[in-house]
Design a protein around this motif. Sequence first.
Motif, short mmCIF file in Angstrom:
data_model
loop_
_atom_site.label_atom_id
_atom_site.label_comp_id
_atom_site.label_asym_id
_atom_site.label_seq_id
_atom_site.Cartn_x
_atom_site.Cartn_y
_atom_site.Cartn_z
N HIS A 1 0.83 -1.20 0.00
CA HIS A 1 0.00 0.00 0.00
C HIS A 1 0.87 1.26 0.00
O HIS A 1 0.60 2.19 -0.76
N ALA A 2 1.91 1.27 0.82
CA ALA A 2 2.79 2.44 0.91
C ALA A 2 3.52 2.70 -0.40
O ALA A 2 3.81 3.85 -0.74
N ARG A 3 3.81 1.66 -1.15
CA ARG A 3 4.50 1.79 -2.44
C ARG A 3 3.55 2.15 -3.57
O ARG A 3 3.96 2.22 -4.72
N GLY A 4 2.28 2.31 -3.25
CA GLY A 4 1.31 2.66 -4.28
C GLY A 4 0.74 1.46 -5.00
O GLY A 4 0.02 1.61 -5.99
N GLU A 5 1.03 0.26 -4.52
CA GLU A 5 0.44 -0.95 -5.10
C GLU A 5 -0.93 -1.12 -4.47
O GLU A 5 -1.12 -1.89 -3.55
N SER A 6 -1.89 -0.36 -5.00
CA SER A 6 -3.21 -0.32 -4.36
C SER A 6 -4.14 -1.43 -4.84
O SER A 6 -5.16 -1.67 -4.23
N GLU A 7 -3.78 -2.10 -5.91
CA GLU A 7 -4.63 -3.18 -6.43
C GLU A 7 -3.97 -4.53 -6.19
O GLU A 7 -2.77 -4.67 -6.27
N VAL A 8 -4.81 -5.50 -5.87
CA VAL A 8 -4.35 -6.88 -5.74
C VAL A 8 -4.65 -7.57 -7.06
O VAL A 8 -5.79 -7.57 -7.52
N HIS A 9 -3.64 -8.10 -7.68
CA HIS A 9 -3.80 -8.81 -8.95
C HIS A 9 -4.12 -10.27 -8.63
O HIS A 9 -3.23 -11.14 -8.60
N ALA A 10 -5.40 -10.52 -8.37
CA ALA A 10 -5.84 -11.81 -7.84
C ALA A 10 -5.47 -12.98 -8.74
O ALA A 10 -5.04 -14.02 -8.24
N GLU A 11 -5.63 -12.85 -10.05
CA GLU A 11 -5.30 -13.96 -10.94
C GLU A 11 -3.84 -14.34 -10.85
O GLU A 11 -3.48 -15.52 -10.77
N THR A 12 -2.97 -13.34 -10.86
CA THR A 12 -1.53 -13.59 -10.79
C THR A 12 -1.15 -14.21 -9.46
O THR A 12 -0.39 -15.18 -9.40
N LEU A 13 -1.71 -13.66 -8.38
CA LEU A 13 -1.39 -14.20 -7.06
C LEU A 13 -1.97 -15.60 -6.89
O LEU A 13 -1.35 -16.46 -6.26
N ALA A 14 -3.12 -15.86 -7.48
CA ALA A 14 -3.70 -17.21 -7.42
C ALA A 14 -2.81 -18.21 -8.15
O ALA A 14 -2.60 -19.33 -7.67
N ARG A 15 -2.24 -17.80 -9.29
CA ARG A 15 -1.30 -18.69 -10.00
C ARG A 15 -0.09 -18.98 -9.14
O ARG A 15 0.38 -20.13 -9.06
N ALA A 16 0.43 -17.96 -8.48
CA ALA A 16 1.59 -18.16 -7.59
C ALA A 16 1.23 -19.12 -6.46
O ALA A 16 2.00 -20.03 -6.12
N LEU A 17 0.04 -18.95 -5.88
CA LEU A 17 -0.38 -19.84 -4.80
C LEU A 17 -0.52 -21.28 -5.29
O LEU A 17 -0.15 -22.22 -4.58
N ARG A 18 -1.04 -21.46 -6.49
CA ARG A 18 -1.17 -22.83 -7.04
C ARG A 18 0.20 -23.46 -7.24
O ARG A 18 0.39 -24.64 -6.92
N VAL A 19 1.14 -22.70 -7.78
CA VAL A 19 2.50 -23.23 -8.01
C VAL A 19 3.12 -23.65 -6.68
O VAL A 19 3.84 -24.64 -6.61
N LEU A 20 2.82 -22.90 -5.63
CA LEU A 20 3.39 -23.18 -4.30
C LEU A 20 2.53 -24.14 -3.48
O LEU A 20 2.67 -24.21 -2.26
N ASP A 21 1.64 -24.87 -4.14
CA ASP A 21 0.81 -25.90 -3.51
C ASP A 21 -0.20 -25.31 -2.52
O ASP A 21 -0.56 -25.95 -1.53
N GLY A 22 -0.64 -24.10 -2.80
CA GLY A 22 -1.56 -23.41 -1.91
C GLY A 22 -2.90 -24.09 -1.75
O GLY A 22 -3.50 -24.04 -0.67
N GLU A 23 -3.38 -24.74 -2.80
CA GLU A 23 -4.69 -25.40 -2.69
C GLU A 23 -4.66 -26.53 -1.66
O GLU A 23 -5.55 -26.64 -0.83
N ARG A 24 -3.63 -27.35 -1.73
CA ARG A 24 -3.52 -28.45 -0.76
C ARG A 24 -3.31 -27.90 0.65
O ARG A 24 -3.94 -28.34 1.60
N ARG A 25 -2.45 -26.90 0.76
CA ARG A 25 -2.14 -26.32 2.06
C ARG A 25 -3.38 -25.67 2.68
O ARG A 25 -3.64 -25.82 3.88
N ALA A 26 -4.15 -24.97 1.88
CA ALA A 26 -5.38 -24.33 2.38
C ALA A 26 -6.44 -25.37 2.73
O ALA A 26 -7.28 -25.13 3.60
N GLY A 27 -6.39 -26.51 2.08
CA GLY A 27 -7.36 -27.57 2.37
C GLY A 27 -7.28 -28.07 3.80
O GLY A 27 -8.27 -28.57 4.34
N ARG A 28 -6.12 -27.93 4.44
CA ARG A 28 -5.98 -28.38 5.84
C ARG A 28 -6.70 -27.46 6.82
O ARG A 28 -6.89 -27.81 7.97
#
Length: 101
Positions: free
Chosen positions: A65-92
Amino acid sequence: MAPEPPPLPALTRAEGEVVDAYLAVVDLLGRINPSRSTHTYGALRAAQALVGRAKELREALALMHARGESEVHAETLARALRVLDGERRAGRVTVPRERRS
């Protein structure tokens, strides 16, 4: 030989810190989840660590926020989470389905 995972999408440093901190929080919540844990001591230790990890997540978001990154790029972050096994980890974090006899 296991297939190579897809590459992480390009992220700002702050976005990378948000993803890392978010997954750390998710992992701890999974360890705390009373429907999945087996020992109170492990859940207690995870709950104690959660405070620090939540602070790291807050700080990463505040930095964005302080750097002016006021938008969350949900699609990009979701891809990163999938690559990092976020779906399985969140399933717990969820309550497991009831076993039927």
